[in-house]
Enzyme design. Structure first.
Site, mmCIF file in Angstrom:
data_model
loop_
_atom_site.group_PDB
_atom_site.id
_atom_site.type_symbol
_atom_site.label_atom_id
_atom_site.label_comp_id
_atom_site.label_asym_id
_atom_site.label_seq_id
_atom_site.Cartn_x
_atom_site.Cartn_y
_atom_site.Cartn_z
ATOM 1 N N TYR A 16 1.177 -1.328 0.101
ATOM 2 C CA TYR A 16 -0.030 -0.085 -0.218
ATOM 3 C C TYR A 16 0.361 1.276 0.241
ATOM 4 C CZ TYR A 16 -3.328 -3.730 2.287
ATOM 5 O OH TYR A 16 -3.712 -4.614 1.976
ATOM 6 N N TYR A 144 -14.045 -5.433 4.035
ATOM 7 C CA TYR A 144 -12.587 -5.637 3.345
ATOM 8 C C TYR A 144 -12.442 -7.018 4.209
ATOM 9 C CZ TYR A 144 -7.969 -6.032 3.014
ATOM 10 O OH TYR A 144 -6.699 -6.665 2.274
ATOM 11 N N LYS A 267 -4.579 -14.329 10.356
ATOM 12 C CA LYS A 267 -4.129 -13.367 11.554
ATOM 13 C C LYS A 267 -3.643 -13.180 12.817
ATOM 14 C CE LYS A 267 -4.939 -8.601 9.074
ATOM 15 N NZ LYS A 267 -6.184 -9.106 7.707
HETATM 16 C C1 LIG Z 1 -6.488 -9.531 6.689
HETATM 17 C C2 LIG Z 1 -8.086 -9.917 6.889
HETATM 18 C C3 LIG Z 1 -7.799 -10.493 5.292
HETATM 19 C C4 LIG Z 1 -6.713 -10.422 3.840
HETATM 20 O O1 LIG Z 1 -5.947 -11.511 4.371
HETATM 21 P P1 LIG Z 1 -4.598 -11.296 4.369
HETATM 22 O O2 LIG Z 1 -3.529 -12.665 5.640
HETATM 23 O O3 LIG Z 1 -4.138 -9.868 3.918
HETATM 24 O O4 LIG Z 1 -5.137 -11.326 3.288
HETATM 25 C C5 LIG Z 1 -9.228 -10.888 4.869
HETATM 26 N N1 LIG Z 1 -10.058 -10.437 5.760
HETATM 27 C C6 LIG Z 1 -10.088 -9.749 7.148
HETATM 28 C C7 LIG Z 1 -11.707 -9.719 7.417
HETATM 29 C C8 LIG Z 1 -8.719 -9.991 7.146
HETATM 30 O O5 LIG Z 1 -9.352 -8.362 8.354
#
Ligand SMILES: *Cc1c(COP(=O)(O)O)cnc(C)c1O
Length: 417
Positions: A16, A144, A267
């Site tokens: 980004y 997102y 995550k």
């Molecule tokens: C961070 C995130 C993603 C994407 O995960 P990446 O490991 O960055 O591809 C998808 N959905 C949500 C809710 C997120 O917070």
């Protein structure tokens, strides 16, 4: 600036980032607990747990030991035709922790890919059941779900990251969350009209994270479950941000009592140690793939799927959740966030201050100067990276009271509260 940074900077393309104008990134030497230690010796308290991953803090000895032992045993083997204990143990533990019949775990390496897999599961669920034409998804404004092409189509189109690509990929139905009778009726009408071409609804339960830390009540999730059932659609919870204690419950689906058909996790799955994700299907979804017909199988298999090191880290992280004080820590951090950020209400440009679990948010009327603020926070000994209109904290659960005071104090100082 260390030599490696000067030498590598012309070759590393950063996330980004307008490479021409962005300031140089901070050079990290080490991490420990809730701290990032820079090459120049400064120690920053990490207010965002490295994009919401490091829930137990950095370098947790229990996770480190598990990864080290697995590194010696088998760092990686392919998952096609081969099995290993870390993945099989992790799958059964996740199935036991998740509510209802969310029992069938498909591993991948990133959040976006897990969301893509959940979308593919939903599409093929209908194909395998002989229902044609269900090729679309319903997702929500403020949402997102990732950066890959298909996940971009279900993100909020107005949200900064993907607006450039409108028209490149098929459009989905990105609509308002059913927060009240009016928006519920609108979604109900959309599903009545277009339901035959929709495979699933997908939502970030409780908190829309990257879209601006937008909160909604569990009643919204109950409405989504009710509408999905009424129109015979699948419901996907993207818990990549909310999973593993962040909202105060281990998962939003267990805390809310609303059980989706598929859930995605990533995550904090490995405690922020290694990349790993999962799309976990209910028995109902899995059964649509259970067949004597080889063509009904889920045709997916990332090369590093279920990486043993990552699974060992995830198992160790689950040990900490099982034995640990995370719930009390989240409550302690939640109280520190609420108290420490409350004075920001009424500061210039601030329109809202809110807290849920270990998430604290100060929202502004306009997008903030993220780069400038980030630099000021670093001067105050904090790693805080604002996003759009929000300055937020999602600290590791091990962040001490003194470190919490440093984080919230820095925000108050920068905001002028
Ligand atoms: C961070 C995130 C993603 C994407 O995960 P990446 O490991 O960055 O591809 C998808 N959905 C949500 C809710 C997120 O917070």
């Amino acid at each position: 600036m260390p030599q490696w940074l000067t030498d590598g900077a012309p070759h590393v393309w950063r996330p980004y980032c307008q490479m021409k104008t962005a300031p140089a990134p901070l050079a990290v030497a080490r991490t420990r607990g809730a701290r990032i230690i820079l090459e120049d010796g400064r120690e920053l308290v990490d207010g965002i747990a490295s994009w919401w991953t490091a829930c137990h803090g950095y370098n947790h000895p229990h996770i480190a030991a598990a990864v080290m032992a697995q590194l010696d045993r088998a760092p990686h083997v392919m998952f096609g035709g081969l099995a290993h204990e870390p993945a099989y143990r992790l799958a059964s533990r996740l199935a036991a922790l998740l509510p209802g019949e969310l029992d069938h775990v498909f591993f991948a390496e990133s959040g976006s890919v897990a969301v893509e897999i959940s979308m593919k599961m939903a599409l093929q669920y209908w194909i395998n059941r002989g229902v044609a034409g269900r090729t679309k998804f319903v997702s929500f404004l403020g949402g997102y779900h990732g950066d890959t092409l298909a996940t971009m189509t279900i993100c909020d189109p107005e949200e900064g990251m993907h607006g450039l690509f409108s028209g490149v990929m098929p459009a989905q139905h990105v609509v308002a969350l059913p927060r009240d009778a009016e928006s519920e009726a609108a979604l109900d009408a959309l599903l009545a009209e277009k339901g035959h071409e929709i495979a699933a609804l997908i939502v970030e339960p409780r908190v829309q994270g990257a879209g601006g830390m937008l909160l909604h009540d569990d009643s919204v999730l109950a409405t989504l479950r009710r509408l999905a059932d009424r129109h015979g659609l699948l419901l996907i919870f993207d818990e990549i941000f909310t999973g593993f204690g962040r909202t105060g419950d281990l998962f939003a689906c267990s805390g809310s009592g609303v059980i989706p058909d598929i859930v995605t996790l990533s995550k904090a799955l490995t405690g922020g140690t290694l990349p790993l994700s999962a799309a976990i299907a209910s028995r109902k979804v899995f059964e649509a793939f259970w067949s004597d017909d080889a063509g009904a199988a889920l045709m997916h298999g990332p090369t590093y799927m279920a990486n043993p090191l990552a699974c060992a880290a995830a198992n160790a992280s689950l040990d900490l959740f099982e034995s640990g004080s995370w719930k009390a820590d989240v409550a302690r951090i939640s109280a520190a966030l609420a108290e420490g950020l409350e004075p920001c209400r009424g500061a210039p440009g601030v329109v809202d201050v809110r807290t849920l679990g270990a998430i604290g948010v100060v929202e502004f009327a306009q997008a903030v100067d993220a780069g400038g603020l980030c630099a000021r926070f670093a001067e105050l000994g904090c790693w805080i990276r604002p996003m759009g209109k929000v300055v937020y904290l999602t600290p590791p659960f091990v962040t001490s009271d003194a470190e919490m005071a440093r984080l919230t104090g820095a925000i108050r100082a920068v905001v002028g509260a």
